[in-house]
Design a protein around this motif. Sequence first.
Motif, PDB file in Angstrom:
ATOM      1  N   PRO A  57       0.816  -1.024   0.021  1.00 41.52           N
ATOM      2  CA  PRO A  57       0.056   0.016   0.178  1.00 41.52           C
ATOM      3  C   PRO A  57       0.695   1.031  -0.219  1.00 41.52           C
ATOM      4  CG  PRO A  57      -1.015  -1.675   1.607  1.00 41.52           C
ATOM      5  CD  PRO A  57       0.308  -2.065   1.172  1.00 41.52           C
ATOM      6  N   SER A  58       2.007   1.218   0.733  1.00 44.90           N
ATOM      7  CA  SER A  58       2.810   2.421   0.547  1.00 44.90           C
ATOM      8  C   SER A  58       3.254   2.791  -0.750  1.00 44.90           C
ATOM      9  CB  SER A  58       4.148   2.248   1.568  1.00 44.90           C
ATOM     10  OG  SER A  58       4.708   1.121   1.119  1.00 44.90           O
ATOM     11  N   PHE A  60       1.483   2.144  -3.475  1.00 44.64           N
ATOM     12  CA  PHE A  60       0.398   2.939  -4.187  1.00 44.64           C
ATOM     13  C   PHE A  60       0.165   4.292  -3.729  1.00 44.64           C
ATOM     14  CE2 PHE A  60      -0.680  -1.511  -5.341  1.00 44.64           C
ATOM     15  CZ  PHE A  60      -1.300  -1.298  -6.688  1.00 44.64           C
ATOM     16  N   LYS A  61       0.424   4.368  -2.532  1.00 43.05           N
ATOM     17  CA  LYS A  61       0.069   5.918  -1.831  1.00 43.05           C
ATOM     18  C   LYS A  61       1.085   6.898  -2.405  1.00 43.05           C
ATOM     19  CE  LYS A  61      -1.698   4.429   2.536  1.00 43.05           C
ATOM     20  NZ  LYS A  61      -1.384   4.335   4.177  1.00 43.05           N
ATOM     21  N   ASP A 261      -7.414   1.799   2.139  1.00 40.94           N
ATOM     22  CA  ASP A 261      -7.109   0.323   2.131  1.00 40.94           C
ATOM     23  C   ASP A 261      -6.501   0.253   0.604  1.00 40.94           C
ATOM     24  OD1 ASP A 261      -9.185   0.031   0.416  1.00 40.94           O
ATOM     25  OD2 ASP A 261     -10.572  -0.890   2.156  1.00 40.94           O
ATOM     26  N   MET A 262      -6.247  -1.067   0.080  1.00 40.21           N
ATOM     27  CA  MET A 262      -5.737  -1.167  -1.077  1.00 40.21           C
ATOM     28  C   MET A 262      -6.615  -0.903  -2.218  1.00 40.21           C
ATOM     29  SD  MET A 262      -2.822  -1.944  -2.661  1.00 40.21           S
ATOM     30  CE  MET A 262      -1.676  -3.002  -1.791  1.00 40.21           C
ATOM     31  N   ASN A 263      -7.990  -1.180  -2.229  1.00 42.51           N
ATOM     32  CA  ASN A 263      -8.874  -1.088  -3.084  1.00 42.51           C
ATOM     33  C   ASN A 263      -9.138   0.512  -3.292  1.00 42.51           C
ATOM     34  OD1 ASN A 263      -9.309  -3.918  -3.789  1.00 42.51           O
ATOM     35  ND2 ASN A 263     -10.764  -4.077  -2.286  1.00 42.51           N
ATOM     36  N   LEU A 265      -7.209   2.723  -2.591  1.00 39.53           N
ATOM     37  CA  LEU A 265      -6.075   3.627  -3.268  1.00 39.53           C
ATOM     38  C   LEU A 265      -6.131   3.179  -4.760  1.00 39.53           C
ATOM     39  CD1 LEU A 265      -3.156   2.641  -0.820  1.00 39.53           C
ATOM     40  CD2 LEU A 265      -3.649   4.790  -1.584  1.00 39.53           C
TER      41      LEU A 265
END
Length: 287
Positions: A57-58, A60-61, A261-263, A265
């Motif tokens: 996730p980091s 993607f952020k 969360d991932m979705n 993002l």
Amino acid sequence: MKKRKPQIVVLSDVHLGTRECQADSLLAYLSSIRPATLVLNGDIFDFERFDKAYFPPSHFKVLKKILGLAASGTTVYYLTGNRDQVFRKFTGTTLGNLQIRDKLLLNLDGRKTWIFHGDICDLAGTQTKWVVRLGALGYRLLFLANRGFNRVRRLTGRGPYSLARRAGQNRAAAGHRERFEKSVVDLALENRYDTVICGHIHHPKKAWRETPKGNCLYLNSGDWVESLTALEYHFKRWKLYKYQEDKLLPFFADEELKGMDMNQLISSILEITETNKDKKTTDGSGD
């Protein structure tokens, strides 16, 4: 929290998609600034080692933050490097405020400035593929060893230590950097540039180079694997920003990113991308 507003920020060698990438630190830095222009100077992704099973996730952020800057008015140039050269087939593409190029030429307060990744000046690139791969494997193994080594240091109350940086201080590594810098500066002077900016070798630097051909300001933005550095242009001068030394306030990732969360993002990134496409169509801008 008030953000700094440098005119230009240059960063390179983020290596998203690898375990060495310091995405959390980069996200904190990007959350502390609002530049007019952001130059991503190559190897932002590392497609040579890209693993679909590892893109946390980091990472993607970081993408969400960069696209968010573009959506909010920052001009973002993505300059391709050797690890993300797959994007070179899209050179010239424009999506709203995001442009993909292989180099960038600017006139900054009367100084002709050339920005490119730098891999074309790396003499190590002439080595055979198996030598390059062996060196890359050794680099990865060094990082894995460094991770375990620093766990032990933390348990004993000591700070982190960089084995890779130590290895980079030997005579052979210093010689390679000197040859690389000379090649970059010579090429810049041949093309009558006053300032040259690159990345690639993961060694941040700001130095005036005096040669028989003339003088040139050499700048290297470093990386976000070891050095955690960027270049900032403000008040008609370049500053080498060092995250571990220069952060004066406890900046954190923007609140909207922290709880995603991932979705969420992925959906957010796709939404920003579509917005940039729509803006391109509305503005009637071409490649």
